[in-house]
Design an enzyme around this catalytic site. Sequence first.
Site, PDB file in Angstrom:
ATOM      1  N   ASP A  10      50.352  45.468  32.489  1.00  0.00           N
ATOM      2  CA  ASP A  10      48.787  45.356  32.378  1.00  0.00           C
ATOM      3  C   ASP A  10      48.398  44.396  33.464  1.00  0.00           C
ATOM      4  OD1 ASP A  10      46.538  45.335  31.112  1.00  0.00           O
ATOM      5  OD2 ASP A  10      46.493  43.424  30.284  1.00  0.00           O
ATOM      6  N   SER A  11      47.114  44.482  33.664  1.00  0.00           N
ATOM      7  CA  SER A  11      46.671  43.727  34.594  1.00  0.00           C
ATOM      8  C   SER A  11      46.593  42.239  34.255  1.00  0.00           C
ATOM      9  CB  SER A  11      45.111  44.142  34.881  1.00  0.00           C
ATOM     10  OG  SER A  11      44.417  43.983  33.685  1.00  0.00           O
ATOM     11  N   GLU A 158      39.862  36.678  28.812  1.00  0.00           N
ATOM     12  CA  GLU A 158      40.923  36.074  29.548  1.00  0.00           C
ATOM     13  C   GLU A 158      40.615  34.638  29.754  1.00  0.00           C
ATOM     14  OE1 GLU A 158      43.009  37.422  32.580  1.00  0.00           O
ATOM     15  OE2 GLU A 158      43.480  39.151  31.218  1.00  0.00           O
ATOM     16  N   CYS A 192      40.289  49.359  25.588  1.00  0.00           N
ATOM     17  CA  CYS A 192      40.844  48.467  26.532  1.00  0.00           C
ATOM     18  C   CYS A 192      41.725  47.522  25.743  1.00  0.00           C
ATOM     19  CB  CYS A 192      39.669  47.405  26.996  1.00  0.00           C
ATOM     20  SG  CYS A 192      40.056  46.086  28.058  1.00  0.00           S
ATOM     21  N   HIS A 194      42.720  44.610  25.973  1.00  0.00           N
ATOM     22  CA  HIS A 194      42.083  43.337  25.731  1.00  0.00           C
ATOM     23  C   HIS A 194      41.279  43.219  24.455  1.00  0.00           C
ATOM     24  CE1 HIS A 194      43.351  42.568  29.764  1.00  0.00           C
ATOM     25  NE2 HIS A 194      43.151  41.426  29.600  1.00  0.00           N
TER      26      HIS A 194
HETATM   27  N1  DGL Z   1      43.639  45.633  29.855  1.00  0.00           N
HETATM   28  C1  DGL Z   1      42.751  46.311  30.744  1.00  0.00           C
HETATM   29  C2  DGL Z   1      42.529  47.737  29.997  1.00  0.00           C
HETATM   30  O1  DGL Z   1      43.107  48.143  29.133  1.00  0.00           O
HETATM   31  C3  DGL Z   1      41.552  45.694  31.201  1.00  0.00           C
HETATM   32  C4  DGL Z   1      41.566  44.457  31.870  1.00  0.00           C
HETATM   33  C5  DGL Z   1      40.885  44.613  33.327  1.00  0.00           C
HETATM   34  O2  DGL Z   1      39.920  44.811  33.658  1.00  0.00           O
HETATM   35  O3  DGL Z   1      41.996  44.066  33.983  1.00  0.00           O
HETATM   36  O4  DGL Z   1      41.781  48.590  30.493  1.00  0.00           O
END
Ligand code: DGL
Length: 276
Positions: A10-11, A158, A192, A194
Amino acid sequence: MQLKPIGVFDSGYGGLTILKEIVQELPQYDYLYMGDNARAPYGPRSFATVYHYTLECVQWFFAQGCELVILACNTASAKALRTIQQKDLPGIDPDKRVLGVIRPTTEVIGHYSQTGKVGILGTSGTVQSESYPIEIAKFFPQVEVYQEACPMWVPLIENNEYDTPGADYFVQQHLQHLLNQSEGIDTLLLACTHYPLLINKIRQFLPSGITVVSQGEIVAQSLKKYLEKHPDLARKCSRNGRLGFYTTDSTTDFDTHATRFFGQPIASKHLDLGRK
Ligand code: DGL
């Protein structure tokens, strides 16, 4: 013998909500998680940038011995997965696999809705890519899809600001925008990785009768089936129940925040990427 863990990418922290469910479903495998926190968020970045960052991370996983990598990030799945699968993998190693989170979700999301109207909440990148409407139309052509980009949600999460009045404002605002697009939306997908951290707040601001769906369990179930269908690949993945965590940014920050996403303490290692 070299370990061949399943890579989960993940990012930042969001993919840990997916890993948590995968480990619960398939505890026997080894897993290697990497969060590219130094370059997060990916959500507002261009196709070219998300692709470049994601490919670099996938190559790192391959160098660690992973045969299978899950992009546990919708933005990376939307903006980089197809190119990596079609253009890069054949040249790198045609036997290795990279999978995303969008396909497994779109295969089942239509089953959650009675009205046939589904709302998608995601990053700007995911929404802009149109991946969800395109993929859902393949499996549920009768379902109407409405989307809303929520660019403030990832930074709030975050930065551990997701349980504040500021978060209330942005959660209400985006839910309202989405629900205003059509009457009868009865299913909201958290597209997403998150957003599961916001699920209680989201539920609090929704009218009754709307189902909120997060992806962790769906992706875990789908991975289980995928490994059953691909025994050769499954055999190559090592099984000692081990977990390893890497971040491209501060390990102290990662370990502090990651617990909220993963539900148990994490001791990560640092990895330098993209600075050469
Ligand atoms: N976790 C990422 C997603 O599912 C989004 C986080 C980011 O914007 O880096 O899209």
